[in-house]
Design an enzyme around this catalytic site. Structure first.
Site, short mmCIF file in Angstrom:
data_model
loop_
_atom_site.label_atom_id
_atom_site.label_comp_id
_atom_site.label_asym_id
_atom_site.label_seq_id
_atom_site.Cartn_x
_atom_site.Cartn_y
_atom_site.Cartn_z
N GLU A 157 0.82 -1.21 0.00
CA GLU A 157 0.00 0.00 0.00
C GLU A 157 0.86 1.26 0.00
OE1 GLU A 157 -2.83 2.57 2.91
OE2 GLU A 157 -2.97 0.40 3.14
N THR B 106 -3.00 3.20 5.54
CA THR B 106 -4.28 3.28 6.26
C THR B 106 -4.41 2.33 7.42
OG1 THR B 106 -5.32 1.71 4.74
CG2 THR B 106 -5.49 4.05 4.19
N ASN C 171 -2.59 -3.82 10.45
CA ASN C 171 -3.61 -3.35 11.39
C ASN C 171 -3.78 -4.33 12.54
OD1 ASN C 171 -6.57 -4.71 11.22
ND2 ASN C 171 -5.58 -4.91 9.23
#
Length: 335
Positions: A107, A175, A245
């Protein structure tokens, strides 16, 4: 995509999300991964289907696949696209994108490439607050640009000049990073720019937007609320070991309570044996520690309060299976 293109080769550029259960199901369905050794067996071309994963792909890779004539199925996450819009705008307005992320993560590579769509676009990737502090020091004091590039040369755009390119900066992030850390880094850099150029100049020299994935932020907020409001004996964090995450959820939990990060339900072997990935120490947050085995992880008697969370990429059925396994471990006991 597999059903729609039943007679064609269907590829993913890499893992669609960082969860081993999901990716093995896709392989079992006949979807091949270009990131696997030996793939593709023959060159890609007309008639081949390529799925772009949630992380997206670089501008260069997208153009290459289009030039080859592949049919593209784009599953890039909307939160990632939002970051790309900000980075593209930074470049158009003459701002260097400072990206909080892991420089080798798919990403982050895709996001950084967005800055290069504009002539003169620049980017710098910082991993954590330690690296951000080094950037802040250069912003405030200037210094040895060669030393700066020796440290960050692997994480900047070609031709990067810290004296020139840190004069106007815009913040972005991978993110799935730790939200609180991203916000702290943004404030560190804002203050450094204010110290160097004055508060009045910030409007023309500094940009920042909240670009943490909503699913990531919701889980981080929920875990903090759980830790604040419940007297827990331990936490289980379920998700891929290479899921950013999920690892950040484990970091949050490990600061407050004994924490076991497991990739799947099969790591809960017995009430006395668990296979898990140790949570890296706070001064080495991205260390890739090997999976290990712990014994006597579940207290043998009395009330045991177990907290459970899972990464945004962990399927709900896996979470349910973990709950069932825990229930089976305590059935017929005093726990």
């Amino acid at each position: 995509a597999r059903k729609r293109f039943a007679d064609q080769r269907v590829y993913l550029t890499g893992e669609i999300i960082h969860n081993p259960h999901v990716n093995e199901k896709l392989r079992a369905a006949g979807i091949r991964f270009l990131s696997d050794p030996g793939e593709p067996e023959t060159p890609l071309g007309d008639g081949d289907v390529v799925i772009i994963p949630a992380f997206g792909v670089t501008v260069h890779e997208l153009a290459r696949l289009q030039d080859l004539g592949c049919a593209l199925v784009d599953t890039t996450c909307g939160s990632v696209l939002n970051v790309w819009k900000n980075v593209t705008r930074y470049a158009r307005e003459g701002f260097t994108a400072v990206i909080h992320g892991k420089v080798k993560h798919e990403e982050t590579q895709a996001t950084a490439s967005q800055a290069l769509k504009t002539a003169g676009g620049r980017y710098l990737v910082v991993l954590d607050k330690v690296e951000a502090a080094d950037v802040c020091r250069y912003i405030r004091e200037g210094g040895d640009s060669h030393a700066f590039m020796a440290q960050f040369g692997h994480a900047v755009s070609a031709g990067f000049d810290p004296e020139r390119d840190l004069g106007h900066i815009g913040l972005a992030n991978q993110t799935t990073m730790l939200m609180t850390e991203s916000l702290e880094i943004a404030e560190m850099l804002r203050q450094a720019m204010a110290d160097r150029y004055g508060e009045a100049a910030l409007a023309d020299r500094f940009r920042a937007f909240d670009t943490i994935c909503s699913a990531t932020q919701e889980r981080q907020d929920a875990v903090l609320a759980l830790l604040d409001n419940e007297p827990l004996d331990l936490m289980l964090v379920v998700g891929g070991y290479n899921s950013s995450n999920t690892c950040n959820l484990a970091r949050i939990c490990a600061d407050r309570v004994p924490t076991f990060h497991i990739a799947d339900v099969d790591r809960l072997e017995t009430p006395d044996r668990i296979r898990h990935r140790p949570v890296p120490p706070s001064d080495q947050p991205t260390a890739k520690l090997p999976e290990t085995v712990s014994h006597d992880w579940l207290p043998r008697s009395g009330v045991v309060r177990v907290g459970l969370t899972a990464g945004a990429s962990t399927p709900n059925n896996i979470i349910g299976m973990v709950v069932e396994r825990l229930s089976a471990f305590t059935a017929g006991t005093s726990r």
